[in-house]
Design a protein around this motif. Sequence first.
Motif, short mmCIF file in Angstrom:
data_model
loop_
_atom_site.label_atom_id
_atom_site.label_comp_id
_atom_site.label_asym_id
_atom_site.label_seq_id
_atom_site.Cartn_x
_atom_site.Cartn_y
_atom_site.Cartn_z
N GLY A 18 0.81 -1.21 0.00
CA GLY A 18 0.00 0.00 0.00
C GLY A 18 0.84 1.26 0.00
N SER A 19 0.12 2.37 0.02
CA SER A 19 0.77 3.67 -0.10
C SER A 19 1.27 4.16 1.25
CB SER A 19 -0.25 4.68 -0.66
OG SER A 19 0.21 5.98 -0.45
N ILE A 20 2.43 4.80 1.26
CA ILE A 20 2.94 5.36 2.53
C ILE A 20 2.09 6.55 2.97
CG2 ILE A 20 5.31 4.59 2.08
CD1 ILE A 20 5.96 7.66 1.67
N TYR A 21 1.34 7.11 2.02
CA TYR A 21 0.55 8.30 2.37
C TYR A 21 -0.62 7.98 3.29
CZ TYR A 21 3.25 9.96 -1.65
OH TYR A 21 4.26 10.26 -2.52
N ASN A 22 -0.93 6.66 3.43
CA ASN A 22 -2.02 6.27 4.34
C ASN A 22 -1.50 5.91 5.73
OD1 ASN A 22 -3.80 6.49 2.18
ND2 ASN A 22 -3.40 4.37 1.53
N LEU A 23 -0.20 6.05 5.97
CA LEU A 23 0.39 5.59 7.23
C LEU A 23 0.57 6.73 8.23
CD1 LEU A 23 3.34 3.36 5.93
CD2 LEU A 23 1.04 2.61 6.57
N THR A 24 0.70 6.31 9.52
CA THR A 24 1.14 7.25 10.55
C THR A 24 2.44 6.69 11.14
OG1 THR A 24 0.03 6.12 12.36
CG2 THR A 24 -1.26 7.77 11.16
N ALA A 25 3.11 7.48 11.97
CA ALA A 25 4.39 7.04 12.56
C ALA A 25 4.22 5.74 13.33
CB ALA A 25 4.93 8.14 13.46
N ALA A 26 3.06 5.56 13.98
CA ALA A 26 2.84 4.34 14.78
C ALA A 26 2.86 3.09 13.91
CB ALA A 26 1.51 4.46 15.53
N ASP A 27 2.45 3.21 12.65
CA ASP A 27 2.43 2.05 11.75
C ASP A 27 3.84 1.52 11.46
OD1 ASP A 27 -0.38 2.02 11.33
OD2 ASP A 27 -0.16 3.73 9.96
N LEU A 28 4.84 2.37 11.61
CA LEU A 28 6.21 1.95 11.28
C LEU A 28 6.67 0.80 12.19
CD1 LEU A 28 7.96 5.43 10.69
CD2 LEU A 28 7.00 3.88 8.97
N ASP A 29 6.07 0.70 13.39
CA ASP A 29 6.44 -0.38 14.32
C ASP A 29 6.10 -1.76 13.76
OD1 ASP A 29 7.23 1.53 16.08
OD2 ASP A 29 5.43 1.41 17.35
N TYR A 30 5.18 -1.80 12.79
CA TYR A 30 4.71 -3.10 12.27
C TYR A 30 5.22 -3.38 10.86
CZ TYR A 30 1.78 -2.31 16.28
OH TYR A 30 1.37 -2.05 17.55
N ILE A 31 6.14 -2.55 10.39
CA ILE A 31 6.62 -2.72 9.01
C ILE A 31 8.10 -3.10 9.03
CG2 ILE A 31 7.05 -1.50 6.82
CD1 ILE A 31 4.54 0.18 7.48
N ASP A 32 8.42 -4.21 8.37
CA ASP A 32 9.79 -4.70 8.33
C ASP A 32 10.44 -4.29 7.01
OD1 ASP A 32 11.43 -7.47 9.65
OD2 ASP A 32 12.06 -6.52 7.77
N ALA A 33 11.56 -3.57 7.09
CA ALA A 33 12.23 -3.08 5.87
C ALA A 33 13.53 -3.83 5.60
CB ALA A 33 12.49 -1.58 6.01
N GLY A 34 13.74 -4.96 6.31
CA GLY A 34 14.99 -5.69 6.13
C GLY A 34 14.82 -7.12 5.65
N ALA A 35 13.69 -7.76 6.02
CA ALA A 35 13.50 -9.19 5.76
C ALA A 35 13.50 -9.50 4.26
CB ALA A 35 12.21 -9.67 6.41
N TRP A 36 13.03 -8.57 3.41
CA TRP A 36 13.01 -8.82 1.96
C TRP A 36 14.43 -9.01 1.42
CZ3 TRP A 36 15.63 -5.77 -1.60
CH2 TRP A 36 16.12 -4.55 -1.12
N PHE A 37 15.41 -8.43 2.14
CA PHE A 37 16.80 -8.45 1.67
C PHE A 37 17.52 -9.71 2.14
CE2 PHE A 37 21.27 -7.27 1.69
CZ PHE A 37 21.41 -6.60 0.48
N SER A 38 17.38 -10.01 3.45
CA SER A 38 17.96 -11.24 3.99
C SER A 38 17.36 -11.50 5.36
CB SER A 38 19.49 -11.12 4.12
OG SER A 38 19.81 -10.20 5.12
N THR A 39 17.43 -12.76 5.82
CA THR A 39 16.84 -13.07 7.13
C THR A 39 17.61 -12.34 8.24
OG1 THR A 39 18.12 -15.11 7.02
CG2 THR A 39 15.77 -15.29 6.61
N GLU A 40 18.92 -12.15 8.07
CA GLU A 40 19.71 -11.45 9.11
C GLU A 40 19.25 -10.01 9.29
OE1 GLU A 40 21.84 -12.84 6.35
OE2 GLU A 40 21.42 -14.65 7.49
N MET A 41 18.70 -9.44 8.25
CA MET A 41 18.31 -8.03 8.30
C MET A 41 16.85 -7.83 8.75
SD MET A 41 20.63 -5.85 7.70
CE MET A 41 21.97 -6.75 8.44
N ALA A 42 16.18 -8.95 9.06
CA ALA A 42 14.79 -8.83 9.54
C ALA A 42 14.77 -7.96 10.78
CB ALA A 42 14.23 -10.22 9.84
N GLY A 43 13.77 -7.13 10.89
CA GLY A 43 13.66 -6.24 12.06
C GLY A 43 14.11 -4.82 11.75
N GLU A 44 14.78 -4.60 10.61
CA GLU A 44 15.12 -3.22 10.21
C GLU A 44 13.82 -2.47 9.92
OE1 GLU A 44 17.90 -1.28 10.12
OE2 GLU A 44 18.77 -2.98 11.17
N ARG A 45 13.82 -1.19 10.30
CA ARG A 45 12.59 -0.40 10.12
C ARG A 45 12.74 0.59 8.97
NH1 ARG A 45 9.74 0.80 14.94
NH2 ARG A 45 9.80 2.99 14.38
#
Length: 244
Positions: free
Chosen positions: A60-87
């Motif tokens: 979805g679009s980032i324009y529908n998010l608030t700062a609190a939503d960032l706690d539930y979004i993983d920006a590392g797992a797509w790259f490698s399992t070691e990077m899971a948990g990156e925000r």
Amino acid sequence: MKLFAHRGLSSIFPENTLAAFRACTDHGVNWIETDVNILGDGTVVVIHDSHLERTTNASGSIYNLTAADLDYIDAGAWFSTEMAGERVPTLAELIQLMNQTGLNANIEIKSNEQGAARTRELMSGVLRELEALRPEREVIISSFNHLILAELKRLAPQYRVAALMTKEMMGADWRSVLELIGAETIHLESRGLTENHVKKVKDAGFAINVWTVNEGERASQLKNWGVDGVISDYAHAFRELEHS
Ligand code: G3P
Ligand code: MG
């Protein structure tokens, strides 16, 4: 020649994450390039796309998010399992990291697809967050949106700004565009760039940084032509070009 880590050390870490930026200091790279946009609640975040699919586990679009939503979004797992948990970092978090580590940054303001009011809100948000930057940290603000850059430079002339252009955009009016913005620097695409382009820019008294340069041979050619910096996914591999 300056070396900018494009979206952080994005060839070996997930792009635009604090891990990718922190890795720069470990590899002796002291400039990063990064992209910023704005969430629905006005939070300025570090992300390239306006949609989450490519670089996170969400959609979805980032324009529908608030700062609190960032706690539930993983920006590392797509790259490698070691990077899971990156925000997805906020710009405030990145600035904190810059102050802690000594990193300098090229912050690229992405045009907001929701129009001028939101793009202006993003620009004001960037200026607001930059107030926390330590005076010794360096920053260059760039954008393909030259109108917002001109507005930013009028509001905050203390910041260096760079007009992003492709070779095709570098028409007869490129110099007056830079002058009208008040830009000291041009950020040009490497594809199709010749020594003549570089000479024209340098002769007119502007600095030139080139993106995205991922081959060592091309980086050294650009250095020989007098380019001031290259923006690369492999900045850590080109360290010998920095001082020689
Ligand atoms: O700032 C240089 C470069 O990052 C511009 O293109 O799409 O990678 O943000 P993009
Ligand atoms: Mg960018």
